[in-house]
Structure formats: C-alpha cells, structure tokens
Design an enzyme around this catalytic site. Structure first.
Site: not given
Ligand SMILES: Cc1ncc(C[n+]2csc(CCOP(=O)(O)OP(=O)(O)O)c2C)c(N)n1
Lengths: 586, 177
Positions: A74, A136-137, A186, A501
């Site tokens: 979803e 349920f759910q 429902k 990042m």
């Molecule tokens: C759902 C979620 N969890 C954690 C983060 C924190 N976060 C931001 S950028 C990042 C790293 C992303 O890594 P990648 O997809 O390998 O991309 P890159 O930065 O290496 O280009 C994280 C963990 C986020 N933005 N969203």
C-alpha cells in the site's frame, strides 16, 4: 484547481428503472464507483482485502471506466498516486482495505500533505456495529490520519457517499492541495442507498473557502515594493507549478528583469538555461543563489514556505530584505519569515494581477553579480566532477549525461539522499513539471512507485527514476507492478553501497564514525530479471554512455545499476543550523 | 505569560475536537480550559479555549493553523480586556448539625454566590465569575469543610458589537438556520 477532466454533466443520476414506482437503488460500493466516474477519475492505485471487498466487487463492473492498478504494497499505492498527481495536477486515488492496508498508506499520506499533493484515499473499515470493538483488522484510521490529512471522514451510511466523495475531491484539489482520506465501513459499502444516486460536484463549502483571487490592495502594495527595489530576487516554490503559473512567472520575471531561484520542488518551473535563472536554494542548492540572498533588498517568494532546508538558521535569514510573499495558504504567511507585503491567493492569479503594475527593468548589474559565484562553483565542484577520469563513476557524471541524452526533457523522479541532490544539481530541466521528488518528508522508497505513477499520468513523456541503493530496497517490490502494467519506466540505481547521505553527515559532523550505513546489497539486476524486467550494470566510465543509450532505447521498463564512487559528498552544503551564507564548497 | 481566549466556530462534526487539540499538542501548548457548545446557529459549535502564552505572534500563528482545518469557519484570539467572560464553580460544603452556620449574607452580598441546593448535612453553592473571583470565594469558603469543588471552563463573548456574522456572508448562514 480547474484541471479536472471534463465530465459531460455536473449532475448525474441513476437511470430510472422500468417501473416508475421503484427507482433503482444501489449499494454504497456502486455509489462509490459512480462518484469516482463522475469526478473524472481514470486510474486507481489499490490493494484489496476483507473490509473493502464489496467495493472491489463493484469495481469488477467498472473496469472499462476505472483502470485499477494492483500495487505490491500500500505504500507503493500512495507514492504512485502522488507521482500521478504531481504530473497531472489531479488527485491520485488509492483504494485499500482496513487495518494494515490503511496503516501502510500512512507514510505516503504524510508525504503528500507536506508536499501539497492532491490525493483521495478510500479505505475500508469494519462494519458499523463492530466499530470500536477491536474487531479483526480494525484500526483507528481516522485517529491515525487526522494530523496528516487535509481532511478525513468516516462514512457509515451509504447515503453519504455522493456528498462526501464530492467534498473529498473538492478539498483535495482546491486551495493548497493535499491528501484526503475517506474511511468507509463495510456495512455502508453493502447497504442500499435509501434514495436515488445523485451526484453534484462540490464547488464550495461554508467553512472552507480558499482565496484564489488576491485582494487588489495587497497586489498593489506588493507592486510598490517590487518597483522600489534595487536588488530584487524571486524565489519560486512548488506552488507555481501547482497553479500552472509557469508562463505568468516568466512574463513577470522578464518584464521586471529580476533573477529567479527555485526551491527543490520549484525546480523545472523555469528552464535551467533561462538567462534569469540563477539556481536553486537551500542546503545543497547552488552557491550563488544562496549567498546572494544576503544581498537582496526585496525578496518575492511565490508559492513557497521557507522550509528550514531553504533558510538554514531562520533567525539570521534575509534580515536585510523586505519580503513579498505570494501564497494560497494564509497560515504560511509570517509562519517562518515575516512578510512586508503578503499576497494571499493563487500564484497564477496573483502574477496576472501583478504584471500590469510592475515597471519594466533589467537590473543588469545586480544580475551579473550572481554569475561570479557560478564561476566559483563551476571551478570548485562541477568541472572536476564532470571531467573526472580516475576512480569510479561520479553521480554527477551519470545525471549530466542523462540530461544531455534526454535533452533535459524527461520527468525525473528521485528518491532521497545524495543521488536526489545530485539529480537536482546536474539535470538541466527544459520543461515544466519535470521533477518529482519527496521534498518535505524526504521519504526513502518514494521514487520507484512514484515514477510508475508519473508514467501512468504522463504516458507521452520519458520518465526516469534516480534511486539510491538504500532507497531501492524500501519499495523494490513495485518492479512487479511496473512490469505487470507494461509501463516503460526507466530506473537508475546509483549504487555506492552506502546510505550515502547519512555517511556524508557522519564523515563531516561525526568524525567519520560510520555507524550502520554500509549495505550488503543483493544483485539488483537478477532481482529485476526475476520480476521480468530487463536490466544491466555499468561499472566503467567508458561504458556509461552505451549503458544509458541501451536503457533509453529499450522498449519497456529497464533497470540500470551504475556502480558509483563509494565516498563522494554533495557540495555545496549549508550545514544544518548554519546561516545560508555559511554555505561550504567542500 | 498572557491569557489568550481562542474562540473557534466550527461545523458540528465527529472528531473535530481531536483535530483542533492536535494543533495545540504539536506546538506543545497547554490548554488551560476548554468549553464547547452549540451556538445560536444550528449545526455551528463554538469552542472557547484558554491558553497562556508569552508570544502574541505565536498565538497568531496558532490561530491561522486552526483556521486551516476544513470544518472551521472562523477563529478569533482575544486578550482578556477584549471579551466578557465567566466561569462557573460549584462548591459542596459540609454543614453537619452543630457546626458553624454559614454566613449566607456574606456569601450573597460580598461574593455574589448562591446556595442552589440544600442537602441534609451539606449545601451546594454556585459561584459565577472570573478566575480571581472564584479563587477569592474559594479562600473565603475554605473555613468550612469543602467536600467537592468543580469549576467549568471559560465562556466568553467578544466586546465588539457584531459577532461571527460579520465574517461570513449572511446568505451562507441561511444554511444553518
Ligand atoms: C524512510 C526513511 N528512513 C530514513 C531516512 C534517512 N535517510 C535520508 S538519506 C538516507 C540514505 C539514503 O541512501 P541511498 O538510498 O543509498 O542513497 P545515497 O544517499 O547513497 O544516494 C537515509 C537513511 C529517510 N529519509 N527516509
């Protein structure tokens, strides 16, 4: 928003039955179908389950009018609906079951709220007599989504369907667009309406009246301030594209000669090679566009909300400048930055009203000041990246080459992280509405499903998703949806084997303590093949061009994995909490 | 800290209380008192919420966020001198045989409070007023044994001549009449 597919009539009624005494009464599920058709909905992203079965049963009869797309999770439905909405300007529609189906939508709903994306989520709920019994759910979806929807409503009675659906679409698509959630029991899906189905498009509500046309005196005050400015500067946010005000913006900028910068989501509003375009703002934005905010005397902020990723430390932000703030959402005015001349209204209407009142000008000297920073940025960052010959491929090279091969005309859908910022830095946008990214929430896993939704919404455009290796693994199951629906989405994984990042922050601000950011990745191409999608890996600089050609020329979806430099950083960068003038080049 | 009274006019729908209080919760603003009832217009509810805050600017932002809720028709933030307001308090006071008799004259004349119920060995006194007046009365009546004390939230009307109608076209009110 006017951009709603036209329907033949505003009011539709159920066909009277043969016997005039007994009008045809339909159940709530059929009423829902009719309402969606009346709203001009053509696509639904969904996933069935127990508490939404009657609606799915009705949908079986409506397959001609309503194209239902079965996603794999979803969250994928929500992001696909967002992608669809962002490129079409019409609400994306999700249809899911109660409990876990609904809670899986939550991330996408929150994402849509903060990025002002119109969406209507229809969620099954347990029968009315079971409400509140931990059936349920059963989940308190109303409670869960209250803070992350523009509006939500629980339908417990089939008769409510037409009115509530028309309100839902009106609210989602007007004013500052946003997600609306309709929880339908429902029992309401199953029971017959007690009166014939009549559908009237909602056009106004007593308690909800967004102001489209700005007040003339506000526009005049703004014009006076703009005409008096020596060093005016335009900031363009997402609101300009939402209002479809691109041409009004360009006319306004060209007449007044004012330089234009955009926010992350404002990118592609104006072509990157337009002489007045000076770059994007914020944490990883361009050097000149950020530094020069401290030199402007009047800032004209249009459809943007001074997010902290744009302002850095807001207490030190544009203290020297007077601010014209054009915004459809009055609660944004003075929220972060005080506006000297607020203009509450739709960006298109505001710019139309402003245009005849502003003096022609060219501000040449002021504009040229930006260019010397471009030269510094080019020399320090862009040129070294684009001419590198050693080490692994750099992310910027990939995006730059993609930009050239697609002539800057693709819709770029990006995930969240370094690759997202690199996409914004190196892609040269030529067409409006070409960047779909998760800005306000920064939701990893956004890109693959959103790219799919964007491709469904814009079948004639080339859609390319740029995804990090971390992000890809959050929603990669949607490869299945893409393949099943034969959408020619191209996806590029920029694989650095890191949560890049986060690693960058650890390197710069946590003494290289790389705490849990290295990934052991699967063989992405084998996974794609498993889903029935073609793909290829590119590890060498000399193969990059061919690999991109193969991807772009491929008939159908394609996954290209590019192995990139492991420890590359995104610069420029305004460190969190610093002021924008402290932007770092390295 | 300044008292602000926030009056919110809304449609009368399920869940609205939650939507409104979430806005206070997110901003970590404590609600001192809250009163909700239907207004002179059918289907229109009025919330009266009292908060204490240091910054008028923040309260204005709060008001704008509340106004954003779809079912909210109008929101006003008032300072104390811009409104006529009151609270109501009930005191259940022990009056067993042989105890010091209540000084009803002082209660009535000085505190404008009234005995509204006589039990066998207690009375219930009603006191209307602003919070200082109620606290003053509490201090006075505390010489007797207070068995129970309950106080309502604030109710308030603005001092300007016209109410909400000023802000919405008259024609639209017809919908609620
Ligand atoms: C759902 C979620 N969890 C954690 C983060 C924190 N976060 C931001 S950028 C990042 C790293 C992303 O890594 P990648 O997809 O390998 O991309 P890159 O930065 O290496 O280009 C994280 C963990 C986020 N933005 N969203």
């Amino acid at each position: 928003m006017e951009a709603i597919a036209s329907i033949t009539s505003d009011v539709i009624e159920t066909t009277p039955s043969a016997s005039p005494a007994a009008p045809t009464l339909i159940n709530g599920s059929h009423a829902l179908m009719k309402a969606l058709v009346a709203e001009g909905v053509d696509t639904i992203f969904g996933y069935p389950g127990g508490a939404i079965m009657p609606v799915y049963d009705a949908l079986y009869d409506y397959q001609e009018q309503l194209n239902h797309i079965l996603v794999r999770h979803e969250q994928g439905a929500a992001h696909a609906a967002e992608g669809y909405a962002r490129v079409t300007g019409r609400a994306g529609v999700c249809l899911v079951t109660s409990g876990p189906g609904a809670t899986n939508l939550v991330t996408g709903i929150a994402d849509a709220l903060i990025d002002s994306t119109p969406m209507v989520c229809i969620v099954g709920q347990v029968a009315k007599k079971l409400l509140g019994t931990d059936a349920f759910q059963e989940a308190d979806v109303m409670g869960v989504t209250m803070p992350i929807t523009k509006w939500n409503y629980q339908i417990t009675d089939a008769d409510e369907v037409p009115e509530i659906l028309s309100k839902a679409f009106y609210i989602a698509q007007s004013g500052r667009p946003g997600p609306v959630l309709i929880d339908i029991t429902k029992s309401a899906q199953l029971e017959l309406m007690t009166k014939p189905f009549v559908y009237e498009r909602c056009r106004s509500m007593v308690s909800y009246r967004p102001r489209r046309i700005p007040k003339q005196e506000q526009v005049e005050a703004a014009a006076r301030l703009i005409n008096s400015a020596k060093r005016p500067y335009i900031f363009v946010g997402h609101g300009v594209q939402i209002a479809k005000a691109e041409s009004e913006l360009i006319a306004f900028a060209e007449k007044t000669g004012i330089p234009v910068a955009t926010t992350l989501l404002g990118q592609s509003t104006i072509s990157t090679d337009h002489p007045l375009y000076v770059g994007w703002l914020g944490m990883h934005g361009n050097y000149g566009s950020n530094v020069m905010t401290d030199n402007a005397d009047v800032i004209i902020a249009i459809g943007m909300r001074f997010d902290d990723r744009v302002t850095g430390d807001a207490s030190k932000y544009i203290k020297q400048a007077k601010v014209v703030h054009i915004e459809i959402d009055p609660s944004e005015i003075d929220k972060i930055i005080r506006a000297d001349a607020p203009v509450v209204g739709d960006a298109k209407e505001a710019l139309k009203a402003l245009l005849p009142l502003v003096d022609p000008n060219d501000h040449t000297v002021w504009r040229n000041e930006f260019r010397k920073y471009d030269a510094i940025e080019n020399e320090a960052i862009t040129v070294p990246v684009l001419t590198s010959t050693e080490g692994k491929i750099r992310m910027g090279e990939v995006i730059d080459m993609l930009s050239k091969k697609t002539k800057g005309e693709a819709i770029l859908v990006t995930d969240v992280g370094q690759h997202q910022m690199m996409s914004s830095r190196y892609y040269q946008f030529r067409k409006p509405n070409s960047l779909v990214t998760s800005g306000g929430m920064g939701t990893m896993g956004f890109a693959l499903p959103a790219a799919f939704g964007a491709q469904v919404g814009a079948p004639d455009r080339q859609v390319v998703a740029i995804i990090g290796d971390g992000c890809f693994q959050m929603t990669l199951q949607e490869l299945g949806t893409i393949v099943q629906n034969k959408q020619p989405v191209k996806a590029i994984i920029l694989n650095n084997n890191f949560l890049g990042m986060v690693r960058q922050w650890q390197q710069l601000f946590h003494e290289r303590r790389y705490s849990f950011v290295e990934l052991q990745n699967p063989d992405f191409i084998t996974i794609a093949r498993g889903f029935g999608m073609s793909g290829q890996t590119c590890d060498e600089r000399e193969n990059l061009s061919d690999a991109l050609d193969t991807m772009l020329n491929h008939d159908g979806p394609f996954l290209l994995e590019v192995i990139v430099e492991k420890e590359e950083n995104v610069f420029p960068m305004v460190p969190a909490g610093a002021s924008v003038s402290q932007i770092r080049l390295k | 800290m300044t008292d602000y009274t926030i009056c919110i006019f809304t449609e009368n729908t399920i869940g609205l209380l939650n939507r409104i209080t979430i806005i206070f919760t997110r901003r970590r603003i404590n609600i001192e008192s809250l009163t909700v009832s239907e207004t002179e217009r059918k289907g229109v509810s009025r919330f009266t919420i009292v908060i204490k805050h240091e910054s008028r600017e923040e309260v204005e932002k709060l008001v704008r966020q509340i106004r954003k809720i779809v079912e909210v028709m109008a929101v006003f933030g008032y300072l104390n001198d811009e409104i006529v307001y009151n609270e109501i308090a009930l005191f259940k006071v022990s009056t067993p045989l042989g105890s010091k008799p209540l000084d009803v004259e002082t209660i009535n004349k000085e505190h404008k409070a009234w005995v509204v119920y006589w039990g066998l060995d207690y009375v219930v006194i009603e006191k209307t007023g602003n919070d200082t007046e109620i606290v003053d009365f509490f201090t006075y009546i505390n010489q007797y044994e207070i068995l129970e004390f309950v106080r309502s939230g604030r109710v308030a009307v603005g001092k300007t001549e016209k109410g909400l109608v000023e802000y919405l076209p008259e024609a639209e009110w017809a919908y609620y009449l």
